[in-house]
Design a protein around this motif. Structure first.
Motif, PDB file in Angstrom:
ATOM      1  N   SER A  33      -2.457   1.791  -9.031  1.00 27.86           N
ATOM      2  CA  SER A  33      -3.437   0.860  -8.492  1.00 27.86           C
ATOM      3  C   SER A  33      -2.772  -0.481  -8.193  1.00 27.86           C
ATOM      4  O   SER A  33      -1.649  -0.747  -8.656  1.00 27.86           O
ATOM      5  CB  SER A  33      -4.560   0.649  -9.510  1.00 27.86           C
ATOM      6  N   PRO A  34      -3.449  -1.369  -7.442  1.00 28.21           N
ATOM      7  CA  PRO A  34      -2.892  -2.706  -7.215  1.00 28.21           C
ATOM      8  C   PRO A  34      -2.584  -3.446  -8.518  1.00 28.21           C
ATOM      9  O   PRO A  34      -1.571  -4.146  -8.605  1.00 28.21           O
ATOM     10  CB  PRO A  34      -3.995  -3.407  -6.406  1.00 28.21           C
ATOM     11  N   ALA A  35      -3.454  -3.304  -9.524  1.00 24.67           N
ATOM     12  CA  ALA A  35      -3.199  -3.967 -10.803  1.00 24.67           C
ATOM     13  C   ALA A  35      -1.970  -3.384 -11.484  1.00 24.67           C
ATOM     14  O   ALA A  35      -1.140  -4.125 -12.057  1.00 24.67           O
ATOM     15  CB  ALA A  35      -4.424  -3.831 -11.712  1.00 24.67           C
ATOM     16  N   GLN A  36      -1.825  -2.074 -11.439  1.00 27.34           N
ATOM     17  CA  GLN A  36      -0.650  -1.430 -12.028  1.00 27.34           C
ATOM     18  C   GLN A  36       0.620  -1.809 -11.282  1.00 27.34           C
ATOM     19  O   GLN A  36       1.688  -1.918 -11.877  1.00 27.34           O
ATOM     20  CB  GLN A  36      -0.832   0.087 -12.017  1.00 27.34           C
ATOM     21  N   TYR A  37       0.485  -2.025  -9.962  1.00 19.24           N
ATOM     22  CA  TYR A  37       1.652  -2.439  -9.168  1.00 19.24           C
ATOM     23  C   TYR A  37       2.188  -3.776  -9.667  1.00 19.24           C
ATOM     24  O   TYR A  37       3.410  -3.978  -9.795  1.00 19.24           O
ATOM     25  CB  TYR A  37       1.282  -2.543  -7.684  1.00 19.24           C
ATOM     26  N   ILE A  38       1.295  -4.704  -9.962  1.00 24.79           N
ATOM     27  CA  ILE A  38       1.723  -6.021 -10.448  1.00 24.79           C
ATOM     28  C   ILE A  38       2.544  -5.876 -11.735  1.00 24.79           C
ATOM     29  O   ILE A  38       3.600  -6.480 -11.893  1.00 24.79           O
ATOM     30  CB  ILE A  38       0.502  -6.933 -10.687  1.00 24.79           C
ATOM     31  N   LEU A  39       2.068  -5.025 -12.627  1.00 21.65           N
ATOM     32  CA  LEU A  39       2.770  -4.822 -13.891  1.00 21.65           C
ATOM     33  C   LEU A  39       4.102  -4.107 -13.708  1.00 21.65           C
ATOM     34  O   LEU A  39       5.043  -4.323 -14.469  1.00 21.65           O
ATOM     35  CB  LEU A  39       1.878  -4.012 -14.845  1.00 21.65           C
ATOM     36  N   ALA A  40       4.180  -3.251 -12.682  1.00 24.68           N
ATOM     37  CA  ALA A  40       5.386  -2.429 -12.487  1.00 24.68           C
ATOM     38  C   ALA A  40       6.379  -3.041 -11.509  1.00 24.68           C
ATOM     39  O   ALA A  40       7.459  -2.482 -11.301  1.00 24.68           O
ATOM     40  CB  ALA A  40       4.977  -1.050 -11.976  1.00 24.68           C
ATOM     41  N   SER A  41       6.062  -4.182 -10.912  1.00 28.43           N
ATOM     42  CA  SER A  41       6.869  -4.694  -9.800  1.00 28.43           C
ATOM     43  C   SER A  41       8.310  -5.024 -10.181  1.00 28.43           C
ATOM     44  O   SER A  41       9.189  -5.027  -9.320  1.00 28.43           O
ATOM     45  CB  SER A  41       6.194  -5.930  -9.186  1.00 28.43           C
ATOM     46  N   ASP A  42       8.565  -5.296 -11.455  1.00 27.20           N
ATOM     47  CA  ASP A  42       9.935  -5.590 -11.892  1.00 27.20           C
ATOM     48  C   ASP A  42      10.665  -4.359 -12.432  1.00 27.20           C
ATOM     49  O   ASP A  42      11.778  -4.472 -12.937  1.00 27.20           O
ATOM     50  CB  ASP A  42       9.939  -6.694 -12.962  1.00 27.20           C
ATOM     51  N   ASP A  43      10.039  -3.189 -12.308  1.00 26.55           N
ATOM     52  CA  ASP A  43      10.703  -1.943 -12.715  1.00 26.55           C
ATOM     53  C   ASP A  43      11.667  -1.491 -11.626  1.00 26.55           C
ATOM     54  O   ASP A  43      11.503  -1.816 -10.452  1.00 26.55           O
ATOM     55  CB  ASP A  43       9.664  -0.842 -12.958  1.00 26.55           C
ATOM     56  N   LEU A  44      12.667  -0.705 -12.049  1.00 28.37           N
ATOM     57  CA  LEU A  44      13.601  -0.129 -11.086  1.00 28.37           C
ATOM     58  C   LEU A  44      12.939   1.012 -10.319  1.00 28.37           C
ATOM     59  O   LEU A  44      12.207   1.814 -10.907  1.00 28.37           O
ATOM     60  CB  LEU A  44      14.849   0.383 -11.799  1.00 28.37           C
ATOM     61  N   LEU A  45      13.200   1.075  -9.038  1.00 27.69           N
ATOM     62  CA  LEU A  45      12.712   2.167  -8.212  1.00 27.69           C
ATOM     63  C   LEU A  45      13.813   3.215  -8.095  1.00 27.69           C
ATOM     64  O   LEU A  45      14.903   2.911  -7.591  1.00 27.69           O
ATOM     65  CB  LEU A  45      12.325   1.662  -6.820  1.00 27.69           C
ATOM     66  N   PRO A  46      13.595   4.440  -8.584  1.00 29.01           N
ATOM     67  CA  PRO A  46      14.641   5.472  -8.513  1.00 29.01           C
ATOM     68  C   PRO A  46      15.136   5.691  -7.086  1.00 29.01           C
ATOM     69  O   PRO A  46      14.377   5.544  -6.126  1.00 29.01           O
ATOM     70  CB  PRO A  46      13.932   6.720  -9.058  1.00 29.01           C
ATOM     71  N   ASP A  47      16.402   6.082  -6.967  1.00 31.87           N
ATOM     72  CA  ASP A  47      17.009   6.253  -5.643  1.00 31.87           C
ATOM     73  C   ASP A  47      16.224   7.225  -4.772  1.00 31.87           C
ATOM     74  O   ASP A  47      16.035   6.984  -3.573  1.00 31.87           O
ATOM     75  CB  ASP A  47      18.457   6.751  -5.785  1.00 31.87           C
ATOM     76  N   ALA A  48      15.779   8.335  -5.351  1.00 30.43           N
ATOM     77  CA  ALA A  48      15.051   9.345  -4.569  1.00 30.43           C
ATOM     78  C   ALA A  48      13.765   8.764  -3.996  1.00 30.43           C
ATOM     79  O   ALA A  48      13.385   9.049  -2.850  1.00 30.43           O
ATOM     80  CB  ALA A  48      14.736  10.565  -5.426  1.00 30.43           C
ATOM     81  N   LEU A  49      13.093   7.914  -4.791  1.00 36.97           N
ATOM     82  CA  LEU A  49      11.862   7.295  -4.309  1.00 36.97           C
ATOM     83  C   LEU A  49      12.154   6.187  -3.300  1.00 36.97           C
ATOM     84  O   LEU A  49      11.339   5.922  -2.411  1.00 36.97           O
ATOM     85  CB  LEU A  49      11.053   6.750  -5.484  1.00 36.97           C
ATOM     86  N   GLN A  50      13.315   5.547  -3.429  1.00 39.46           N
ATOM     87  CA  GLN A  50      13.714   4.561  -2.409  1.00 39.46           C
ATOM     88  C   GLN A  50      13.790   5.217  -1.036  1.00 39.46           C
ATOM     89  O   GLN A  50      13.306   4.679  -0.043  1.00 39.46           O
ATOM     90  CB  GLN A  50      15.072   3.953  -2.757  1.00 39.46           C
ATOM     91  N   ASP A  51      14.432   6.380  -1.006  1.00 43.22           N
ATOM     92  CA  ASP A  51      14.574   7.091   0.273  1.00 43.22           C
ATOM     93  C   ASP A  51      13.211   7.420   0.867  1.00 43.22           C
ATOM     94  O   ASP A  51      12.980   7.256   2.072  1.00 43.22           O
ATOM     95  CB  ASP A  51      15.383   8.374   0.079  1.00 43.22           C
ATOM     96  N   LEU A  88       0.829  -1.210   0.000  1.00 37.82           N
ATOM     97  CA  LEU A  88       0.000   0.000   0.000  1.00 37.82           C
ATOM     98  C   LEU A  88       0.860   1.255   0.000  1.00 37.82           C
ATOM     99  O   LEU A  88       0.587   2.213  -0.746  1.00 37.82           O
ATOM    100  CB  LEU A  88      -0.909  -0.004   1.227  1.00 37.82           C
ATOM    101  N   LEU A  89       1.901   1.275   0.818  1.00 45.20           N
ATOM    102  CA  LEU A  89       2.781   2.442   0.876  1.00 45.20           C
ATOM    103  C   LEU A  89       3.492   2.656  -0.456  1.00 45.20           C
ATOM    104  O   LEU A  89       3.674   3.802  -0.892  1.00 45.20           O
ATOM    105  CB  LEU A  89       3.787   2.286   2.018  1.00 45.20           C
ATOM    106  N   MET A  90       3.869   1.570  -1.114  1.00 45.16           N
ATOM    107  CA  MET A  90       4.523   1.705  -2.428  1.00 45.16           C
ATOM    108  C   MET A  90       3.519   2.188  -3.469  1.00 45.16           C
ATOM    109  O   MET A  90       3.832   3.082  -4.282  1.00 45.16           O
ATOM    110  CB  MET A  90       5.120   0.369  -2.856  1.00 45.16           C
ATOM    111  N   GLN A  91       2.339   1.614  -3.493  1.00 45.31           N
ATOM    112  CA  GLN A  91       1.323   2.028  -4.464  1.00 45.31           C
ATOM    113  C   GLN A  91       0.970   3.499  -4.302  1.00 45.31           C
ATOM    114  O   GLN A  91       0.792   4.218  -5.291  1.00 45.31           O
ATOM    115  CB  GLN A  91       0.078   1.160  -4.314  1.00 45.31           C
ATOM    116  N   SER A  92       0.885   3.945  -3.058  1.00 45.45           N
ATOM    117  CA  SER A  92       0.567   5.349  -2.798  1.00 45.45           C
ATOM    118  C   SER A  92       1.718   6.248  -3.227  1.00 45.45           C
ATOM    119  O   SER A  92       1.500   7.320  -3.787  1.00 45.45           O
ATOM    120  CB  SER A  92       0.256   5.547  -1.315  1.00 45.45           C
ATOM    121  N   LEU A  93       2.941   5.824  -2.964  1.00 43.47           N
ATOM    122  CA  LEU A  93       4.118   6.602  -3.374  1.00 43.47           C
ATOM    123  C   LEU A  93       4.153   6.783  -4.884  1.00 43.47           C
ATOM    124  O   LEU A  93       4.417   7.882  -5.389  1.00 43.47           O
ATOM    125  CB  LEU A  93       5.390   5.903  -2.893  1.00 43.47           C
TER     126      LEU A  93
END
Length: 292
Positions: free
Chosen positions: A49-67, A40-45
Motif C-alpha cells: 500500500s502507499p503507507a507500506q511504501y513509505i515504510l519500505a522506501s529505504d529498503d534495498l530493491l533486489p536486482d531481479a525486481l529492479q529489472d 504506483l508501479l513500484m507499489q504494484s510490483l
C-alpha cells in the motif's frame, strides 16, 4: 539500489518521455503524474500500500525486481497504459484483470452503473450488458444488487474469458456469453430483460483521439463505429425493444457530442422518459429511456 532511488530514477525517465516531442498528430505520453505513476508501479510490483511504501522506501530493491520495475517504467514511457502493464485496474469498488482484448474501464462509465442500480425496476430483474469487455459494468451492478440476474455479452472470445476470470476473482455471479450484440439471443429461447446497458464503440474512425494517449494501445474494434461513431448505438437502440420487457430500461454510454442524436434514436424507437446524464467531467455521457 534503494526502493526510493529506483522510484526517483523511474520518475525522471517518465518526465523525460512526457516532455519528448511525439510524431505528428500525437500528444506526449499521457501520464497522470510522473511521481504518482513511478510510485504506483513500484507499489504494484511489491504488492504494498502507499503507507507500506513509505515504510519500505529505504529498503534495498533486489536486482531481479529492479529489472522488472524498469521494464514497467520503459513500457510506460512508450505510452503503454498502466492497466496493461500491470494486467489489472480498478473500477467502481472492484479490482479487475485487464488486457489488450478489452477497453480499460474508466471512471466516467460509473455514471451508467450508478444510474442502473438506482432504477425503480423489478425486485429481481433480468439485466443484460452488451459489449461487456472486462465485465466491469455487469460486475459492478451485480456487486451492488446481488439479487439481480445479470448477463454479459461480448463478440470477442478473449474478452468473455477475461470477464469470467473477473467474476471468479470478485466472487460474483454473472453469466458471460460470446455474442455479436444480440445474435446469441436470436437462436435461444426468447428472454426479455428489464434493463439493458451498454458502453459500445462510439468513436468516429477518423477521430484524432485514436492517435493519442492510452487509446493508441486499446483495441480499436471496441472504440470505432461507422456513421460518425453512431452505427453500433443505432443497432442497439433499434433492436433493444425486441429484447426488453414492457417498461424495460435501456442505458447507453456515448460520446459527449452525441447526446442529441442518441436521444432522437430513443424517441424514434419507442422510448419515453428519455434523459441524458453527465460524467465526472460534466460532459453528457449516458442516455437512458423507458420502453413504452
Amino acid at each position: 539500489m534503494l526502493i526510493r532511488e529506483a522510484v526517483a530514477r523511474g520518475k525522471d525517465i517518465l518526465l523525460k518521455a512526457q516532455q519528448m516531442p511525439q510524431a505528428q498528430g500525437e500528444h506526449s505520453v499521457a501520464l497522470q503524474d510522473a511521481v504518482f505513476e513511478a510510485k504506483l508501479l513500484m507499489q504494484s510490483l511489491l504488492d504494498i500500500s502507499p503507507a507500506q511504501y513509505i515504510l519500505a522506501s529505504d529498503d534495498l530493491l533486489p536486482d531481479a525486481l529492479q529489472d522488472t520495475y524498469f521494464s514497467f517504467i520503459q513500457q510506460r514511457s512508450e505510452g503503454r497504459p498502466v492497466a496493461y502493464i500491470l494486467g489489472k485496474t480498478g473500477f467502481w469498488t472492484l479490482d479487475l484483470l485487464s488486457n489488450e482484448h478489452t477497453l480499460i474501464p474508466r471512471a466516467d462509465t460509473e455514471t451508467l452503473v450508478e444510474w442502473a442500480i438506482n432504477l425503480n425496476i423489478a425486485e429481481q430483474p433480468q439485466v443484460l450488458d452488451l459489449g461487456t469487455g472486462t465485465g466491469a459494468i455487469a460486475l459492478a451492478i451485480a456487486k451492488e444488487r446481488p439479487r439481480w440476474q445479470v448477463t454479459g455479452l461480448d463478440r470477442i472470445e478473449g474478452a468473455v474469458a477475461l470477464a469470467k476470470q473477473n467474476a471468479a476473482m470478485n466472487k460474483l455471479s454473472v453469466s458471460f456469453v460470446q455474442s455479436d450484440w444480440f445474435s446469441v439471443l436470436e437462436t435461444e429461447t426468447p428472454k426479455a430483460f428489464d434493463l439493458i446497458v451498454s458502453n459500445p464503440p462510439y468513436v468516429e474512425p477518423d477521430s484524432k483521439y485514436l492517435r493519442q494517449g492510452d487509446l493508441r494501445f486499446e483495441p480499436h474494434s471496441a472504440l470505432i463505429a461507422e456513421n460518425n461513431g453512431m452505427a453500433d448505438i443505432q443497432k442497439i437502440v433499434e433492436q433493444a425493444p425486441l429484447h426488453l420487457n414492457s417498461k424495460g430500461w435501456l442505458l447507453i454510454e456515448h460520446g459527449f457530442e452525441q447526446a442529441h442524436a442518441v436521444q432522437t434514436l430513443f424517441s424514434k424507437h419507442g422510448f419515453s422518459s428519455i434523459e441524458t446524464k453527465c460524467d465526472l467531467n460534466l460532459q453528457p455521457r449516458v442516455t437512458g429511456g423507458l420502453l413504452i
